[in-house]
Design an enzyme around this catalytic site. Sequence first.
Site, PDB file in Angstrom:
ATOM      1  N   ARG A  61       3.330  32.853 -10.645  1.00 15.54           N
ATOM      2  CA  ARG A  61       4.642  34.321 -10.084  1.00 15.54           C
ATOM      3  C   ARG A  61       5.517  34.120 -11.343  1.00 15.54           C
ATOM      4  NH1 ARG A  61       5.660  35.292  -4.758  1.00 15.54           N
ATOM      5  NH2 ARG A  61       4.045  33.385  -4.373  1.00 15.54           N
ATOM      6  N   THR A  62       5.913  33.043 -11.512  1.00 12.76           N
ATOM      7  CA  THR A  62       7.228  32.981 -12.630  1.00 12.76           C
ATOM      8  C   THR A  62       6.266  33.279 -13.727  1.00 12.76           C
ATOM      9  OG1 THR A  62       8.084  31.219 -11.286  1.00 12.76           O
ATOM     10  CG2 THR A  62       9.197  31.261 -13.080  1.00 12.76           C
ATOM     11  N   ARG A 111       8.158  25.527 -17.624  1.00 16.26           N
ATOM     12  CA  ARG A 111       8.564  25.187 -16.406  1.00 16.26           C
ATOM     13  C   ARG A 111       7.854  23.803 -16.827  1.00 16.26           C
ATOM     14  NH1 ARG A 111       6.321  27.336 -11.427  1.00 16.26           N
ATOM     15  NH2 ARG A 111       8.413  28.360 -11.366  1.00 16.26           N
ATOM     16  N   HIS A 139      16.245  25.674 -10.388  1.00 17.21           N
ATOM     17  CA  HIS A 139      14.963  27.175 -10.554  1.00 17.21           C
ATOM     18  C   HIS A 139      16.173  28.257 -11.221  1.00 17.21           C
ATOM     19  CE1 HIS A 139      11.858  29.338 -11.028  1.00 17.21           C
ATOM     20  NE2 HIS A 139      11.012  29.757 -10.417  1.00 17.21           N
TER      21      HIS A 139
END
Lengths: 316, 425
Positions: A61-62, A111, A139
Amino acid sequence: MSESSSAVARPLLPNLLAINDLDLKQIQHLLALAADFQQQTPAKSLVGKRILLLFYEASTRTRTSFEVAARRLGAETVSITASSTSIEKGESLLDTVYTLRAMAIDAIVMRHSVSGSPVLVADHVDVPVVNAGDGMHQHPTQALLDAFTIIRHKQRIAGLKIAIVGDLLHSRVARSNIELLSRLGAEVRLCAPRTLLPPAFASLAPGLILTHRLEEALDAADVVMVLRIQMERMRESFFPSEAEYVHHYSVTADRLRAARPDAIIMHPGPMIRGVEIGADVADSPQSVIREQVENGVLIRMAVLQSALLPARFSKA
Amino acid sequence: MNLILKNGRILDPASGRDEIGDIVIQEDRIRDLGPGIAAPGPGTLDCTGMIVCPGLIDLHVHLREPGFEYKETIETGTRAAVAGGFTAVCAMPNTNPVNDNAGTTAYLLQRARELSSARVYAVGAITVGSRGEALASIGDMHRAGAVALSDDGRPVMNAQILRRAMEYASMFNMPVIQHSEDLNLSAGGAMHEGEVSLRLGLPGISGQSESTMIARDVLLAGQTGAHLHVAHISSGESIEAVRQAKKRGIRVTAEVTPHHLTLIDEDIKNYDANFKMNPPLRSRADRQILLEALADGTIDIIATDHAPHAAHEKQQEFTRAPMGIIGLETALPLTLRLVEQGHISLMRAIEALTSRPASIANLPGGKLQAGAPADVTVFDPNLSWTLDPAQGRSKSRNTPFAGWNFKGRAVYTVVGGRLVYQLHN
């Protein structure tokens, strides 16, 4: 375009590595900019910019959210994931970054499973670095989208009772949210078994409430944020079994009656139904979990634009 | 060959001497010392305004040879040693191969005789491969010249093995140097466990991973009568364990590094792995206890745990970077900084770097007296300078003190009557 002074040309966000790097004005700017993007189709403000999505840790998703956000603003994206050949061959993080930086990259979204890796990269490159989640550290875009979502529903953050329940120890989402929501004036309650909520958590922000009793955390709560149990980060047993965790800490419809009737339910995903959250709760009208995903794109658009354009073009 | 150290302030903790005077060196020995005993002549070094003390001795150094010559060698490591005022270093055995047998010990000492600027003493491994399972050839290594035993970098986790090692080593009067760390408690850790590690999201190494091990080990030392030397003590609770043991007459000594006396976990900035070492930088409160324990003698000595690593190894994600920092060229100035700040007296500082380490490892140096080996360090306590790691003699540059301004620096280092280092300004 020519700039009269270099000070004017500086972007609002030189980097976004941790929530505590942001001052209140920057936070408000990002939230307002995301609200603008929601109301009207955004201009293609980032045409000609190339954004590197450097993902050393699996993410659906990110990464997709950043990709959609970048493209909506007209930017080009280059996506590198952990399975890419040079990384698999054992090239060092900095060597990989130097190589990719040489390919006319304007910003890096990163990430990594090791806390602080984006900080290391930001210290060694001359383009903005946006932390898309690093280890157990931070985050920041998740916390910003969570704050944005809460404001959509409650019109404010100050004075709200917000319960964060689950694997706090291993959660970067929790650390970012604790810092952001406390700063914006919420009463933040943290709830987990003792092994996942060491007393040092109290030092993260003033006024935090730590409890090992779920009913205490949920009592009259306006917002309930549920976190996944991160089995992949656990080296040894933190609780006896998943079943026992469910017995004591799963946010079920029954337990949720302790919260305010209009409480909203949030989860940063990925969500394991029947473990940290009851399936009925995840699908209830109170759940805003899917909305969080939509808002994620808006916040990431705001972050990318603020990182890549000089402050004065970054209208709020 | 004669050498005269003229008109310096002679400080000798072993005798308590503190006076302006001269030291006359003949061949490899001190012939005489005292006020105004030598007329200036050839071979005279003017030490006016400087402090003349026994050559510094470091019981805890990683020279990396054999096996890791890209990090350091006997030659480069001892060049760094003498530039920092050290005339003798003890080489830890975690090389490749591990120094766990007489052949490797003899090889190391032979290489040192050929290449070293300082005296090099060998520390042999406690267990084969430092794996903690079976005793290494302790007696044979002793015969080959090893002065102490350690599995440094790793603890001896098995209490029965440690007990046997202590019993066996006590026959040779060799100190057993334990790297005190319960590996179950510290597993996966990258920095001190506390508020800072929680905020940075880094897995912690609790103070108790050290103190529980020391509590166990002093009891075994009491049982066996062996000499336990605690390496790089770092946690406040550990100090209490050592203090109680000493009170009960157990043969335990302890060392502390200059960096644990200077830095704390809050100093870790931007995940810079030059602040990563094992044991980790502890809390503000721990550091305060270490300073007091050094002053009152609960901690016996200062040792560097000089641990060179290549730049590419340190410039990595924090949890992936190796543990350790270099320390030979910063130990004296960092210690003088503690003196300047009033934490310890100058005499105690010198003692912790000279006569005490000599007595712990039964080494010949560490004192200034007629007939003693001419290992002498001369330093200017007022010389201001800024640390540029690129100017260092070590092959590696992994130090958290880059850019620090120091006061005090070695000016002349004499080993066995030879002037092996001289500061050029």
